[in-house]
Design a protein around this motif. Structure first.
Motif, PDB file in Angstrom:
ATOM      1  N   ALA A 198      67.125  23.590  97.946  1.00 14.53           N
ATOM      2  CA  ALA A 198      66.012  24.013  97.098  1.00 14.53           C
ATOM      3  C   ALA A 198      65.910  25.526  97.054  1.00 14.53           C
ATOM      4  O   ALA A 198      65.667  26.113  95.993  1.00 14.53           O
ATOM      5  CB  ALA A 198      64.705  23.406  97.589  1.00 14.53           C
ATOM      6  N   TRP A 199      66.106  26.195  98.178  1.00 16.16           N
ATOM      7  CA  TRP A 199      66.007  27.647  98.208  1.00 16.16           C
ATOM      8  C   TRP A 199      67.114  28.281  97.367  1.00 16.16           C
ATOM      9  O   TRP A 199      66.846  29.184  96.569  1.00 16.16           O
ATOM     10  CB  TRP A 199      66.064  28.175  99.647  1.00 16.16           C
ATOM     11  N   LEU A 200      68.339  27.807  97.533  1.00 15.18           N
ATOM     12  CA  LEU A 200      69.443  28.377  96.755  1.00 15.18           C
ATOM     13  C   LEU A 200      69.243  28.153  95.260  1.00 15.18           C
ATOM     14  O   LEU A 200      69.408  29.080  94.457  1.00 15.18           O
ATOM     15  CB  LEU A 200      70.780  27.794  97.212  1.00 15.18           C
ATOM     16  N   LEU A 201      68.865  26.942  94.875  1.00 18.02           N
ATOM     17  CA  LEU A 201      68.709  26.623  93.448  1.00 18.02           C
ATOM     18  C   LEU A 201      67.459  27.258  92.837  1.00 18.02           C
ATOM     19  O   LEU A 201      67.489  27.707  91.698  1.00 18.02           O
ATOM     20  CB  LEU A 201      68.666  25.107  93.242  1.00 18.02           C
ATOM     21  N   GLY A 202      66.374  27.292  93.581  1.00 20.07           N
ATOM     22  CA  GLY A 202      65.107  27.745  93.014  1.00 20.07           C
ATOM     23  C   GLY A 202      64.753  29.194  93.276  1.00 20.07           C
ATOM     24  O   GLY A 202      63.962  29.778  92.544  1.00 20.07           O
ATOM     25  N   ARG A 203      65.321  29.792  94.304  1.00 22.96           N
ATOM     26  CA  ARG A 203      64.972  31.173  94.668  1.00 22.96           C
ATOM     27  C   ARG A 203      66.191  32.092  94.696  1.00 22.96           C
ATOM     28  O   ARG A 203      66.160  33.181  94.145  1.00 22.96           O
ATOM     29  CB  ARG A 203      64.320  31.213  96.042  1.00 22.96           C
ATOM     30  N   GLY A 204      67.216  31.676  95.395  1.00 25.38           N
ATOM     31  CA  GLY A 204      68.357  32.561  95.619  1.00 25.38           C
ATOM     32  C   GLY A 204      69.185  32.887  94.392  1.00 25.38           C
ATOM     33  O   GLY A 204      69.518  34.047  94.156  1.00 25.38           O
ATOM     34  N   LEU A 205      69.492  31.889  93.607  1.00 23.81           N
ATOM     35  CA  LEU A 205      70.431  32.083  92.499  1.00 23.81           C
ATOM     36  C   LEU A 205      69.808  32.579  91.206  1.00 23.81           C
ATOM     37  O   LEU A 205      70.476  33.253  90.425  1.00 23.81           O
ATOM     38  CB  LEU A 205      71.164  30.764  92.204  1.00 23.81           C
ATOM     39  N   VAL A 206      68.556  32.267  90.967  1.00 22.19           N
ATOM     40  CA  VAL A 206      67.972  32.514  89.647  1.00 22.19           C
ATOM     41  C   VAL A 206      67.673  33.991  89.403  1.00 22.19           C
ATOM     42  O   VAL A 206      67.229  34.704  90.293  1.00 22.19           O
ATOM     43  CB  VAL A 206      66.687  31.690  89.420  1.00 22.19           C
ATOM     44  N   GLN A 207      67.945  34.420  88.188  1.00 23.49           N
ATOM     45  CA  GLN A 207      67.612  35.774  87.770  1.00 23.49           C
ATOM     46  C   GLN A 207      66.114  35.839  87.504  1.00 23.49           C
ATOM     47  O   GLN A 207      65.548  34.947  86.882  1.00 23.49           O
ATOM     48  CB  GLN A 207      68.374  36.148  86.502  1.00 23.49           C
ATOM     49  N   ARG A 208      65.474  36.885  87.989  1.00 23.66           N
ATOM     50  CA  ARG A 208      64.043  37.085  87.773  1.00 23.66           C
ATOM     51  C   ARG A 208      63.849  38.321  86.905  1.00 23.66           C
ATOM     52  O   ARG A 208      63.734  39.427  87.406  1.00 23.66           O
ATOM     53  CB  ARG A 208      63.319  37.277  89.104  1.00 23.66           C
ATOM     54  N   GLN A 209      63.816  38.093  85.609  1.00 25.38           N
ATOM     55  CA  GLN A 209      63.590  39.191  84.684  1.00 25.38           C
ATOM     56  C   GLN A 209      62.112  39.528  84.672  1.00 25.38           C
ATOM     57  O   GLN A 209      61.280  38.667  84.439  1.00 25.38           O
ATOM     58  CB  GLN A 209      64.026  38.800  83.274  1.00 25.38           C
ATOM     59  N   TRP A 210      61.787  40.783  84.899  1.00 24.58           N
ATOM     60  CA  TRP A 210      60.406  41.229  84.856  1.00 24.58           C
ATOM     61  C   TRP A 210      60.080  41.850  83.510  1.00 24.58           C
ATOM     62  O   TRP A 210      58.938  42.207  83.249  1.00 24.58           O
ATOM     63  CB  TRP A 210      60.134  42.222  85.979  1.00 24.58           C
ATOM     64  N   CYS A 211      61.087  41.999  82.669  1.00 28.44           N
ATOM     65  CA  CYS A 211      60.872  42.603  81.350  1.00 28.44           C
ATOM     66  C   CYS A 211      61.797  41.897  80.350  1.00 28.44           C
ATOM     67  O   CYS A 211      62.382  40.872  80.660  1.00 28.44           O
ATOM     68  CB  CYS A 211      61.140  44.112  81.394  1.00 28.44           C
ATOM     69  N   TRP A 212      61.967  42.495  79.210  1.00 27.65           N
ATOM     70  CA  TRP A 212      62.772  41.899  78.141  1.00 27.65           C
ATOM     71  C   TRP A 212      64.265  42.079  78.353  1.00 27.65           C
ATOM     72  O   TRP A 212      65.075  41.401  77.720  1.00 27.65           O
ATOM     73  CB  TRP A 212      62.378  42.532  76.800  1.00 27.65           C
ATOM     74  N   SER A 213      64.684  42.975  79.224  1.00 28.87           N
ATOM     75  CA  SER A 213      66.098  43.340  79.367  1.00 28.87           C
ATOM     76  C   SER A 213      66.896  42.262  80.098  1.00 28.87           C
ATOM     77  O   SER A 213      66.516  41.832  81.187  1.00 28.87           O
ATOM     78  CB  SER A 213      66.224  44.665  80.117  1.00 28.87           C
ATOM     79  N   ARG A 214      68.022  41.879  79.512  1.00 34.34           N
ATOM     80  CA  ARG A 214      68.906  40.917  80.171  1.00 34.34           C
ATOM     81  C   ARG A 214      69.519  41.496  81.435  1.00 34.34           C
ATOM     82  O   ARG A 214      69.974  40.776  82.305  1.00 34.34           O
ATOM     83  CB  ARG A 214      70.044  40.510  79.226  1.00 34.34           C
ATOM     84  N   MET A 215      69.549  42.820  81.551  1.00 39.71           N
ATOM     85  CA  MET A 215      70.123  43.498  82.713  1.00 39.71           C
ATOM     86  C   MET A 215      69.160  43.528  83.897  1.00 39.71           C
ATOM     87  O   MET A 215      69.534  43.913  84.988  1.00 39.71           O
ATOM     88  CB  MET A 215      70.495  44.944  82.365  1.00 39.71           C
ATOM     89  N   CYS A 216      67.896  43.151  83.681  1.00 40.47           N
ATOM     90  CA  CYS A 216      66.860  43.263  84.710  1.00 40.47           C
ATOM     91  C   CYS A 216      66.876  42.049  85.649  1.00 40.47           C
ATOM     92  O   CYS A 216      66.953  40.911  85.216  1.00 40.47           O
ATOM     93  CB  CYS A 216      65.481  43.379  84.042  1.00 40.47           C
ATOM     94  N   ASP A 217      66.791  42.347  86.929  1.00 33.18           N
ATOM     95  CA  ASP A 217      66.601  41.317  87.949  1.00 33.18           C
ATOM     96  C   ASP A 217      65.660  41.905  88.989  1.00 33.18           C
ATOM     97  O   ASP A 217      66.037  42.798  89.746  1.00 33.18           O
ATOM     98  CB  ASP A 217      67.925  40.914  88.582  1.00 33.18           C
ATOM     99  N   GLU A 218      64.422  41.461  88.975  1.00 36.11           N
ATOM    100  CA  GLU A 218      63.383  41.936  89.884  1.00 36.11           C
ATOM    101  C   GLU A 218      63.161  43.444  89.785  1.00 36.11           C
ATOM    102  O   GLU A 218      62.977  44.134  90.771  1.00 36.11           O
ATOM    103  CB  GLU A 218      63.712  41.577  91.330  1.00 36.11           C
ATOM    104  N   GLY A 219      63.203  43.967  88.570  1.00 38.11           N
ATOM    105  CA  GLY A 219      62.944  45.384  88.370  1.00 38.11           C
ATOM    106  C   GLY A 219      64.126  46.289  88.653  1.00 38.11           C
ATOM    107  O   GLY A 219      63.993  47.508  88.637  1.00 38.11           O
ATOM    108  N   LEU A 220      65.288  45.701  88.917  1.00 39.98           N
ATOM    109  CA  LEU A 220      66.514  46.472  89.145  1.00 39.98           C
ATOM    110  C   LEU A 220      67.521  46.150  88.049  1.00 39.98           C
ATOM    111  O   LEU A 220      67.629  45.001  87.622  1.00 39.98           O
ATOM    112  CB  LEU A 220      67.130  46.129  90.501  1.00 39.98           C
ATOM    113  N   ARG A 221      68.264  47.164  87.626  1.00 40.01           N
ATOM    114  CA  ARG A 221      69.333  46.927  86.653  1.00 40.01           C
ATOM    115  C   ARG A 221      70.540  46.366  87.388  1.00 40.01           C
ATOM    116  O   ARG A 221      70.976  46.920  88.392  1.00 40.01           O
ATOM    117  CB  ARG A 221      69.686  48.215  85.924  1.00 40.01           C
ATOM    118  N   MET A 222      71.065  45.265  86.885  1.00 42.64           N
ATOM    119  CA  MET A 222      72.184  44.622  87.553  1.00 42.64           C
ATOM    120  C   MET A 222      73.469  45.429  87.437  1.00 42.64           C
ATOM    121  O   MET A 222      74.340  45.321  88.289  1.00 42.64           O
ATOM    122  CB  MET A 222      72.393  43.215  86.999  1.00 42.64           C
TER     123      MET A 222
END
Length: 157
Positions: A80-104
Motif C-alpha cells: 500500500a505504501w509503495l503504490l499509494g505514497r512512494g511511487l505516485v507523482q504529487r503535482q502541486w501545480c499545473w507543471s508536469r515536471m513538478c513533484d512535491e514542489g520540485l522540478r524533476m
C-alpha cells in the motif's frame, strides 16, 4: 521455515534500491508482481516527462524522499505504501515536471509552485489586514478566527 527476502526484479535494482527494506517485506509473489508492474508503469510515464536517461534516477530520488518523510517511522503495509505514497507523482501545480514542489528535471524548486505559494501568502496577508481593519478593538483570537473563516470562504470560492 526460513523465508528469504524478496529479490528485486531484474532491471529495477537501481530504482528500488532506496526502498530495498520495504520491498523485501512483500511476501506474496502476486503482490511483488503487481508492485513491479506499477514501478515499470511509473518509469514509462517518467521517461515521457524527463527522458529515458533520467527516469530511473528521478524515481529512485522520489522513493528516497518519500521514505525520508517518514522520519524513521516504519512502513506498516509495504504494498500500500509503495503504490499509494512512494511511487505516485504529487503535482502541486499545473507543471508536469513538478513533484512535491520540485522540478524533476533539475531538482530545483518549482517556479510555478513558488508563484502559487506567493499568491496564497498575499491573499492571506490581504484578508488578515482587511479583517483587522474591520474589527478594531477586537481581541487577537477573534480576529484570527474571523480571518480563517474568510480565508476558507475565499479558497472555496
Amino acid at each position: 521455515m526460513l523465508t528469504l527476502p524478496a529479490q528485486i526484479p531484474a532491471g529495477l535494482e537501481c530504482v528500488l534500491a532506496p526502498v530495498r527494506t520495504v520491498w523485501e517485506r512483500i511476501t506474496r509473489t502476486a503482490a511483488r508482481a503487481h508492485v513491479a508492474a506499477a514501478v515499470r508503469l511509473q518509469l514509462d510515464a517518467l521517461r515521457g516527462i524527463v527522458g529515458p536517461e533520467g527516469a530511473e534516477g528521478v524515481l529512485a530520488e522520489r522513493l528516497q524522499r518519500r521514505l525520508d518523510q517518514l522520519a524513521g517511522q516504519p512502513v506498516k503495509d509495504p504494498v500500500a505504501w509503495l503504490l499509494g505514497r512512494g511511487l505516485v507523482q504529487r503535482q502541486w501545480c499545473w507543471s508536469r515536471m513538478c513533484d512535491e514542489g520540485l522540478r524533476m528535471d533539475s531538482g530545483d524548486q518549482c517556479p510555478s509552485c513558488q508563484v502559487l505559494i506567493a499568491d496564497r501568502r498575499g491573499m492571506r496577508a490581504r484578508i488578515a489586514e482587511e479583517t483587522a481593519h474591520q474589527m478594531p478593538g477586537a481581541d487577537l483570537g477573534a480576529v484570527r478566527a474571523e480571518t480563517e473563516k474568510r480565508l476558507r470562504a475565499a479558497v472555496t470560492a
